[in-house]
Design an enzyme around this catalytic site. Structure first.
Site, PDB file in Angstrom:
ATOM      1  N   ASP A 213       1.967  14.414 113.146  1.00 46.75           N
ATOM      2  CA  ASP A 213       1.225  13.104 113.527  1.00 46.75           C
ATOM      3  C   ASP A 213       1.191  12.959 114.872  1.00 46.75           C
ATOM      4  O   ASP A 213       0.317  12.297 115.246  1.00 46.75           O
ATOM      5  CB  ASP A 213       2.185  11.944 112.675  1.00 46.75           C
ATOM      6  CG  ASP A 213       2.170  12.049 111.155  1.00 46.75           C
ATOM      7  OD1 ASP A 213       1.823  12.931 110.709  1.00 46.75           O
ATOM      8  OD2 ASP A 213       2.091  10.714 110.450  1.00 46.75           O
TER       9      ASP A 213
ATOM     10  N   CYS B 286       8.369  16.465 107.919  1.00 46.23           N
ATOM     11  CA  CYS B 286       7.708  15.524 108.790  1.00 46.23           C
ATOM     12  C   CYS B 286       6.943  14.513 107.643  1.00 46.23           C
ATOM     13  O   CYS B 286       6.830  14.484 106.561  1.00 46.23           O
ATOM     14  CB  CYS B 286       6.767  16.013 109.729  1.00 46.23           C
ATOM     15  SG  CYS B 286       7.813  16.683 111.108  1.00 46.23           S
ATOM     16  N   ASP B 287       6.285  13.377 108.475  1.00 46.68           N
ATOM     17  CA  ASP B 287       5.772  12.169 107.792  1.00 46.68           C
ATOM     18  C   ASP B 287       5.184  12.106 106.424  1.00 46.68           C
ATOM     19  O   ASP B 287       5.597  11.487 105.571  1.00 46.68           O
ATOM     20  CB  ASP B 287       4.866  11.316 108.827  1.00 46.68           C
ATOM     21  CG  ASP B 287       5.514  11.211 110.117  1.00 46.68           C
ATOM     22  OD1 ASP B 287       6.412  12.035 110.513  1.00 46.68           O
ATOM     23  OD2 ASP B 287       5.374  10.277 110.765  1.00 46.68           O
ATOM     24  N   LYS B 288       4.015  12.907 106.467  1.00 41.63           N
ATOM     25  CA  LYS B 288       3.143  13.037 105.123  1.00 41.63           C
ATOM     26  C   LYS B 288       3.746  13.917 104.305  1.00 41.63           C
ATOM     27  O   LYS B 288       3.513  13.975 103.020  1.00 41.63           O
ATOM     28  CB  LYS B 288       1.846  13.096 105.406  1.00 41.63           C
ATOM     29  CG  LYS B 288       1.269  12.039 106.316  1.00 41.63           C
ATOM     30  CD  LYS B 288       1.716  10.633 106.017  1.00 41.63           C
ATOM     31  CE  LYS B 288       1.456   9.562 107.151  1.00 41.63           C
ATOM     32  NZ  LYS B 288       2.369   9.824 108.210  1.00 41.63           N
TER      33      LYS B 288
ATOM     34  N   CYS C 286      11.049  14.544 114.904  1.00 42.18           N
ATOM     35  CA  CYS C 286      11.502  13.734 116.162  1.00 42.18           C
ATOM     36  C   CYS C 286      12.920  13.052 115.832  1.00 42.18           C
ATOM     37  O   CYS C 286      12.872  12.269 114.666  1.00 42.18           O
ATOM     38  CB  CYS C 286      10.550  12.669 116.483  1.00 42.18           C
ATOM     39  SG  CYS C 286       8.978  13.492 117.203  1.00 42.18           S
TER      40      CYS C 286
ATOM     41  N   GLU D 163      -2.537   5.272 112.265  1.00 46.12           N
ATOM     42  CA  GLU D 163      -1.245   4.679 112.909  1.00 46.12           C
ATOM     43  C   GLU D 163      -1.837   3.695 114.286  1.00 46.12           C
ATOM     44  O   GLU D 163      -2.691   4.465 115.109  1.00 46.12           O
ATOM     45  CB  GLU D 163      -0.126   5.724 113.191  1.00 46.12           C
ATOM     46  CG  GLU D 163       0.485   6.100 112.143  1.00 46.12           C
ATOM     47  CD  GLU D 163       1.580   7.119 112.529  1.00 46.12           C
ATOM     48  OE1 GLU D 163       2.201   7.426 111.635  1.00 46.12           O
ATOM     49  OE2 GLU D 163       1.618   7.497 113.762  1.00 46.12           O
TER      50      GLU D 163
ATOM     51  N   SER E 208       3.292   4.016 113.520  1.00 43.27           N
ATOM     52  CA  SER E 208       4.198   5.093 113.385  1.00 43.27           C
ATOM     53  C   SER E 208       5.767   4.637 113.297  1.00 43.27           C
ATOM     54  O   SER E 208       5.970   3.259 113.491  1.00 43.27           O
ATOM     55  CB  SER E 208       4.317   5.529 114.830  1.00 43.27           C
ATOM     56  OG  SER E 208       5.244   6.390 114.950  1.00 43.27           O
TER      57      SER E 208
END
Length: 559
Positions: free
Chosen positions: A85, A126-128, A199, A449, A475
């Site tokens: 992302d 990670c995010d998705k 992160c 985002e 985010s």
């Protein structure tokens, strides 16, 4: 004539006289008849070379294979995509990020069902990608374990911890104002991200990775272990072993993951200071398990669950600090009186048997229920004339208390780019309410985002005194008075599409209100001349996504 038969689903592909052709194709891989008798285990690897959160997953995959082989399984590794992302911010690539979740889940389903796999170990960080793997596990419903990638080591700039790329994005505003030099900025840029892993803050990636524990898809104690730590390899190996135990007993995700798991999951997120994006991903995952989760569930859990974790972006510390304080197990141990302890973890144990003895080891990072950092959970659900179906805000990331109850004039923009242009030109003032619309799942398309807009505000000193409301999303790094997921979105006729410059918008977070202070008769007149605005795209995939994606409060899943 004796033919191969085995008590697993993969027998449909390799057992019996009629499947000789299938067997001979597998022999071409170099495997032998004894291996054909074993359970076929898919290792879904989202590794790629352009993603720091996933770059190390081949090593974890090798450890998973060791566990599978030790327990008598035959692993077959295959890949799926994973988007970073952070690398998609500020350009058209962000349109593809949320839509990628569906591609990942679909690709896993296609492989697992076509190849008649007996179980899955899914690697993601990670995010998705983490929620996509969870969606796939619920949808396919064969024995499944998720191995998360772990956070990266916290960066350091001149003695100051750096918990993610958002720190250098915010510093861009300081450079723009002349508060730091280009050399200082470059030094910071090189100091923030240290190597493999997600992160190291409580953004969406680590929130979702942590939540795989209470959901029941990742081993307890795995969510906050650093990407480069030896424990991460041990977790991967043990996950392969546990998956084989589940395959032998045919324990499938829907057998033990129920609505109560999802409520526990939301409460843990509230205690963690979790990302607002959980309000998209948890309903989507729940839908794959035939469970309904909506905005009222998040609000009830927020009211019932104090935030006890002091981790950035809404706190002070990093994921590494949380791991040292006891990780997710310690968080769950501290709030166990608020959880349903009868539901089980992926290990098969009830949480009431797991959590005793797990307590915080550092009260600065992880406190207790009787002395929380915030009395309520990390996010709040707002409703009102601007957001009839709901909107979300990370309430504990608003450090200026005056902005929790604020009324200001709307500054309306049809995209993030237009808003950023105005911010950089000095056209936004303290007290304004920036409205960015046509950024929802349909209108975007893809519900981008608004991170560049929020970091620009922070860097220019407007982040704590200027509100931003949008039908897009934020985010997990976002903090300040930023309200997203406004629904219905502008593209389907939501009130946000009728806002005009100068309209007063009232934000009342304690009372969960988001109101557009415009008389109804005026709104009716505006509706007469309104027509939908859909961002045009040349992408066939995004056109399909735009056509079939549902409401954000139903998880923005494709219908």
């Amino acid at each position: 004539m004796a033919m191969l038969e085995k008590p697993y689903r993969s027998n449909e592909m390799v057992g019996g006289l009629n499947n000789a052709g299938n067997r001979t194709l597998l022999y071409a891989l170099g495997i032998d008849e004894d291996e054909l008798k074993k359970p076929f285990i898919g290792i879904v690897n989202s590794w790629n070379e352009m993603h720091p959160g996933h770059k190390h997953l081949r090593e974890l995959s090798a450890a998973v294979k060791e566990g599978i082989i030790a327990e008598g399984g035959r692993p077959f590794e295959f890949n799926t995509i994973s988007i970073c992302d952070g690398c998609t911010q500020g350009h058209d690539g962000m349109h593809y990020v949320l839509p990628s979740r569906g591609i990942i889940a679909d690709s896993v389903e296609v492989m697992a069902q076509a190849q008649r796999l007996d179980g899955l170990v899914l690697l993601a960080g990670c995010d998705k990608i983490v929620p996509a793997m969870a969606i796939a596990a619920g949808r396919i419903n064969i024995p499944s374990v998720i191995v998360t990638s772990g956070p990266m080591v916290t960066g350091n700039y001149r003695g100051e911890p750096m918990e993610g790329a958002f720190r250098v994005r915010e510093a861009a505003g300081r450079l723009f104002r002349g508060e730091i030099t280009e050399d200082e900025y470059k030094e910071m840029e090189m100091s923030v991200c240290t190597g493999p892993g997600s992160c190291p803050m409580m953004g969406t990636a680590n929130t979702m990775s942590c939540l795989m524990e209470p959901l029941g898809l990742s081993l307890p104690g795995s969510g906050t272990v650093l990407a480069i730590h030896a424990d991460r390899l041990r977790i991967a190996r043990k996950s392969g072993i546990r998956l084989m135990q589940m395959v032998k007993k045919n324990i499938c995700p829907r057998d033990y993951i129920k609505r109560e798991n999802f409520i526990n999951m939301i409460k843990v997120s509230m205690a963690l200071g979790g990302s607002t994006n959980t309000t998209i991903h948890i309903p989507a995952i729940a839908s794959a398990f035939n469970v309904s989760i909506g905005p009222d569930d998040f609000e009830a859990c927020s009211k019932a669950t104090p935030q006890i974790v002091n981790v950035r972006p809404s706190g002070k510390y990093s994921l590494q600090d949380l791991e040292n304080a006891g990780g997710v197990l310690a968080v769950m141990g501290e709030i166990q009186s608020l959880l349903d302890l009868n539901v089980t973890a992926v290990t098969g144990q009830a949480w009431r048997d797991i959590l005793p003895g797990h307590k915080t080891r550092d009260l600065n990072v992880l406190t207790t229920l009787d002395q929380p950092f915030h009395a309520e959970g990390s996010i709040a659900i707002l409703k009102g004339s601007l957001a009839p179906e709901g909107a979300v805000v990370k309430q504990n990331g608003i450090h200026n208390e005056e902005m929790k109850c604020h009324t200001g004039p709307a500054r309306v923009f049809e995209s993030e780019e237009k808003a950023i242009e105005a911010i950089q030109k000095g056209a936004i003032h303290h007290g304004d309410v920036i409205v960015i619309r046509n950024e929802g799942p349909k209108g975007g398309p893809g519900m981008r985002e608004m991170l560049l807009a929020t970091t620009q505000l922070m860097g220019l000193g407007l982040g704590d005194t200027t509100a931003l409301v949008t039908d897009g999303r934020f985010s997990g790094a976002t903090h300040g008075p930023c309200i997203g997921h406004i629904s219905p979105e502008a593209a389907v006729g939501g009130p946000i599409g009728l806002v005009q410059d100068g309209d007063l918008i009232s934000i009342d977070i304690p009372n969960r209100k988001l109101e557009l202070l415009v008389p109804e008769e005026v709104m009716e007149e505006r509706r007469k001349s309104w027509s939908p605005t859909l961002t045009k795209t040349d992408s066939d995939y995004l056109k399909r996504y735009q056509k079939y994606v549902g409401s954000v409060w139903e998880g923005a899943v494709l219908k």
